[in-house]
Design a protein around this motif. Structure first.
Motif, short mmCIF file in Angstrom:
data_model
loop_
_atom_site.label_atom_id
_atom_site.label_comp_id
_atom_site.label_asym_id
_atom_site.label_seq_id
_atom_site.Cartn_x
_atom_site.Cartn_y
_atom_site.Cartn_z
N GLN A 30 146.32 -7.00 33.84
CA GLN A 30 145.44 -8.12 33.49
C GLN A 30 145.41 -8.35 31.98
N ARG A 31 145.04 -9.58 31.63
CA ARG A 31 144.86 -9.94 30.23
C ARG A 31 143.44 -10.43 30.06
N LYS A 32 142.68 -9.73 29.21
CA LYS A 32 141.28 -10.10 28.99
C LYS A 32 141.17 -10.80 27.64
N GLU A 33 140.77 -12.05 27.64
CA GLU A 33 140.57 -12.76 26.37
C GLU A 33 139.22 -12.31 25.79
N LEU A 34 139.23 -11.85 24.54
CA LEU A 34 137.99 -11.39 23.92
C LEU A 34 137.32 -12.49 23.11
N PHE A 39 142.88 -10.43 22.35
CA PHE A 39 142.88 -10.16 23.79
C PHE A 39 143.29 -8.72 24.03
N ASP A 42 146.14 -4.99 29.75
CA ASP A 42 146.23 -3.75 30.51
C ASP A 42 147.57 -3.71 31.21
N SER A 87 145.93 0.27 27.63
CA SER A 87 145.36 -0.99 27.17
C SER A 87 145.80 -1.23 25.73
N GLU A 105 149.43 -11.48 35.09
CA GLU A 105 149.46 -10.37 36.05
C GLU A 105 150.81 -10.35 36.79
N GLU A 167 133.51 -5.96 22.90
CA GLU A 167 133.66 -4.66 23.58
C GLU A 167 132.63 -3.62 23.13
#
Lengths: 272, 304
Positions: A30-34, A39, A42, A87, A105, A167
């Motif tokens: 997955q890619r989590k945009e912060l 970003f 994972d 990560s 993904e 985070e």
């Protein structure tokens, strides 16, 4: 305290000597945009992950970028052995990191790892972690290891503005989290080295990663207060494993490769 | 089974794939990634008479399809090589060549003489083409007279295979190649890096501490191919081709242009397993084209 440090250092060298470097394809989970430009990616290893130490990095191959020729060295942000994932905390700077920000993904990512040395892990000490900008990347995994070794962990993040203070809950898992913002929109206003905690509390160890001016300020604080301090450098590199000799940093013992003899250096060894 | 073995005069290679000096450390850096015994030969780091710290950081800049470097021959000197490094690597089941560089002829001669005594080093590559040292280096390789004088002096003390690495930063590379051949070079390797530079328009500063540096990678491949072909038509000694080889197809192109062997350089940074893949790829190409012997491909470019 110094003797303890030396012991750890020797153990680490033995440990790193047996660490085999790998080149493997990972699968993007997955890619989590912060926020707008940061970003977390994972990526899942297809084989069981080897031991990875805090402060180590990976060198990733960027596909389909006309302007990106070399791999991109990235700090290891976190390792989850249960999920078999690494990560990566990435800031979109150039075309290469922008292309990484488009991974979805199931996409494949070729990685050379684990590279570099590691932060020292003391025992039962009061530790301070100072991160700025993209340099916060290795600190989360470091905080985890420090806590597991019985240390008290305070993480101090310096960011521009509230939207960049990301985070925070993850860091809270391992200790205290403090923030400075340049515009004062969150936490204390100013730079990390201006935070009031530095006046109030006495630390045994300082670990830092971030823009060089910030790390130099942290190094100066540590030196003034006689606190051992380790910094993680981010020099431009071609190979990441000691072959090209491009990423050198000037040390008291001459030029050393940031990729193999770093990226983590004790400030006493640097010509800062 | 196809034959991949080639000979650079008296020097036998199990296949034509070698590594380029300065991109492969002492080989040890790649032991985690590949089996060195699968390669025709490895070229270890540029070695000089005395310890050199190299140039200040930054030493590298990424450029379109390539990179500039200005490492400046950082090494611990030939005595350290003979005493500390050679015992660690001499067991490798491949040809180990030492790249020898210097600032003055005496340094080249003394370094070559010391390496001549090492049993498991069958050849040296005389570097008269490094663009990143202030004096010497490339200066030797850019005029016929100075190239000839350094090769002549080294030839007197070095009894094994003498390969000379040529600079592309010249008007006519065939003249230099002929000059070093006349003084007893056993082979020539080409090309070293092309002199280049990169600028950050925002800061108005050069990207390298030395302002200029050596360009490598696929960006230089057409220039390298052209020079290999020109030199192939000008000299009788074998040619080792290099410059931007990223895969087996590139390697075959150099062989067709006249190279007996090839070196892989910058590609090692991007894929540390590339050398082994190129060996396999050459073999696949030969099977696909029904070529039994790699030697039949050397200079087999069909112009018409």
């Amino acid at each position: 305290m110094n003797y303890l440090c030396l012991d750890l250092f020797l153990t680490d060298i033995i440990l790193l000597g047996t660490m085999k470097k790998l080149v493997q394809d990972f699968e993007v989970l997955q890619r989590k945009e912060l926020n707008d430009d940061h970003f977390v990616l994972d990526v899942k290893a297809l084989e069981p992950l080897p031991e990875i130490r805090p402060g180590q990095f990976v060198n990733v191959l960027v596909k389909d970028s006309n302007t990106t020729f070399l791999r991109r060295p990235l700090s290891i942000h976190f390792v989850d052995y249960e999920r078999n994932t690494i990560s990566l905390y990435i800031k979109k700077i150039g075309d290469g990191t922008k292309k990484l920000g488009e991974l979805k993904e199931g996409d494949s990512l070729n990685i050379v790892y684990p590279l570099g040395n590691q932060y020292s892990i003391p025992n039962n000490a009061n530790t301070l972690l100072v991160g700025g900008g993209c340099g916060v990347a290795p600190l989360l995994y470091l905080a985890k290891h420090l806590k597991e070794a019985g240390n008290n962990v305070t993480t101090l993040l310096g960011v521009r503005s509230e939207k960049d203070a990301v985070e925070l809950d993850a860091y809270k898992e391992y200790g205290n989290i403090l923030v400075t913002t340049e515009d004062g929109s969150f936490g204390e206003k100013g730079y990390p080295t201006q935070h009031s905690i530095l006046e109030k509390e006495k630390f045994d160890y300082v670990f830092t990663c971030g823009p060089e001016p910030m790390m130099k300020a942290v190094a100066a604080y540590s030196a003034q207060n006689n606190i051992p301090c380790e910094v993680s450098l981010e020099n431009t590199m071609a190979c990441g494993f000691g072959a090209c000799l491009c990423c050198v940093t000037e040390t008291t013992e001459g030029n050393k490769c940031t990729c193999t003899e770093g990226p983590v250096f004790n400030i006493n060894d640097l010509k800062w | 089974m196809v034959n991949l073995g080639v000979k650079l005069k008296d020097l036998s290679l199990k296949n034509p794939v070698m590594t380029a000096s300065g991109t492969f450390g002492f080989g040890e850096e790649f032991e985690d990634f590949i089996d060195l015994s699968n390669l025709g030969g490895i070229l270890v780091k540029g070695t000089t008479r005395h310890h050199r710290e190299g140039n200040p950081y930054p030493r590298m800049a990424e450029t379109p399809s390539g990179m500039l470097n200005a490492v400046g021959l950082q090494n611990k000197g030939v005595e350290n090589f003979c005493k500390d490094i050679y015992p660690r690597i001499k067991h490798y089941d491949t040809n180990i060549l030492v790249n020898v560089s210097g600032s003055v002829i005496e340094d080249y001669v003394e370094t070559a003489a010391m390496i001549n005594e090492l049993e498991h080093i069958p050849a040296i590559e005389l570097n008269i083409s490094c663009p990143n040292v202030k004096e010497g280096g490339m200066a030797f390789g850019t005029s016929c007279a100075s190239a000839a004088s350094v090769v002549k002096a080294v030839r007197e003390v070095y009894k094994k295979h003498l390969m000379v690495k040529l600079s592309p930063n010249v008007t006519d590379i065939t003249e230099i190649a002929k000059a070093v051949e006349a003084e007893g070079a056993d082979s020539v390797s080409l090309i070293n890096t092309l002199l280049g530079m990169a600028i950050d328009a925002e800061t108005r500063k050069p990207l390298l501490s030395t302002v200029t540096g050596g360009l490598s990678g696929p960006a230089v491949k057409p220039v390298a191919l052209r020079m290999v072909w020109q030199v192939f038509n000008a000299v009788n000694i074998p040619i080792v081709g290099l410059g931007g080889i990223m895969n087996a197809k590139d390697a075959i192109e150099f062989i067709l242009a006249g190279a007996t062997a090839i070196q892989i350089g910058t590609a090692n940074f991007i894929d540390p397993q590339v050398t082994e893949k190129v060996v396999v790829g050459i073999e696949e190409y030969m099977k696909r084209h029904n070529v039994q012997d790699i030697n039949d491909l050397i200079g087999a470019l069909q112009i018409q």
